[in-house]
Design an enzyme around this catalytic site. Structure first.
Site: not given
Ligand SMILES: [Zn+2]
Length: 326
Positions: A138
């Site tokens: 992320h």
């Molecule tokens: Zn994950």
């Protein structure tokens, strides 16, 4: 084909991966000590071979190497306790001095990023490597989110390219089978035609980053509660397509165990057997196509998450280690 023969599989692990923070596991489903728990559990099952095959990152990734991907402004922002607390979704951490958060949370992830680079190098040399940390998918150039601070895959690619171990035009495959969409590496891969991205994820949970989805080459969003049959069918359908998009010099496989049925965040409801089947399908596809692979552990949330990581690691060494009949 660039897969070496004989295969020399490596495990990449350091006790410095562990996040020791005042009972963190009571505040968040993430078990900060799962790295050492997984490695020790695997050692109990496998014996001394795992020690012989383990490479240990010597130190955290350097600021200079991080700056190949992240901006100086972003690295400065990581000195804000409030910003770090927000990225790990624990507002109470904002009250701690930034130096404490850096030492206890960020430094272990800088070790994990070195681990990804080490695993990539070991894969290029010996075909297969498994980093017990990494897969911080992320993190993007200027944003930390979802417990991810450093874009370990892209930092590793930058280091390998700078060292002349990868060259322009050599294609890289990213297979992201963590339960969450890998929006960070997808955002970072814009404008880099050498990267080919496969992502299977739970479409009903964080991050639902529709702009980042446009960069995925093979995009397979799945509903919550997908279960074994549908999950493995989707995987079996797409894997045979991959070699046709190559040739690939190297693959990164984010083998997140948060697809597991007892995981507290992933929601895909996949059994332990099907999780190992997933790893077998991916790794045998890459092996038979001659694509070296760095496996990254990715996400996994719950007090017993480490056992799923250890099972995956044991499968990896039983299949390709000393006792394998290849
Ligand atoms: Zn994950």
């Amino acid at each position: 084909m660039s897969f070496p023969n004989p295969i020399d599989p490596r495990v990449v692990y350091s006790s410095a991966y562990d996040i020791h923070f005042l009972g963190l596991e009571r505040l968040h489903p993430f078990d900060g000590r799962k790295f050492t728990r997984a490695w020790r559990y695997a050692r109990r099952l496998l014996g001394p071979e795992i020690e012989r095959r383990t490479l240990c990152p010597r130190g955290p990734i350097s600021r200079e190497q991080l700056l190949a991907v992240h901006t100086p402004e972003y690295l400065a922002r990581l000195r804000s306790s409030r910003y770090v607390a927000q990225a790990v979704e624990m507002p109470g951490l904002a009250w701690f001095p930034a130096a404490v958060l850096d030492c206890r949370i960020l430094r272990p992830m800088r070790f994990g990023t070195t681990g990804t680079l080490l695993a990539a190098r070991a894969a290029l040399q010996g075909g297969l490597a498994y980093n017990l940390a990494g897969g911080y998918h992320h993190a993007s150039q200027e944003e930390a989110e979802g417990f991810c601070f450093y874009a370990d895959i892209h930092v590793s690619l930058a280091a390998l390219r700078q060292a002349g171990e990868l060259h322009p035009g050599e294609r890289i495959l990213i297979i992201d089978l963590d339960a969450h969409q890998g929006n960070g590496h997808e955002r970072l891969s814009r404008g880099d035609p050498d990267l080919f991205i496969v992502d299977l994820y739970n479409r009903d949970i964080y991050p639902q980053d529709f702009a980042a989805r446009r960069r995925i080459n093979i995009d397979r969003p799945l509903p919550s509660g997908t279960g074994d049959t549908r999950y493995l069918r989707v995987l079996r359908d797409l894997l045979p397509q991959l070699p046709g998009h190559g040739p690939f010099k190297l693959a990164f496989y984010i083998a997140g165990t948060d697809i597991y049925e007892a995981d507290l965040l992933g929601g895909l409801n996949i059994s332990g057997d099907a999780l190992l089947t997933r790893d077998r399908l991916v790794l045998t596809t890459l092996q038979s196509a001659g694509i070296p692979v760095a496996v990254l552990a990715g996400g996994g949330y719950g007090p017993r998450s480490y056992q799923q990581v250890a099972n995956s690691l044991c499968y990896f060494l039983e299949q390709w280690g000393d006792r394998a009949s290849r």
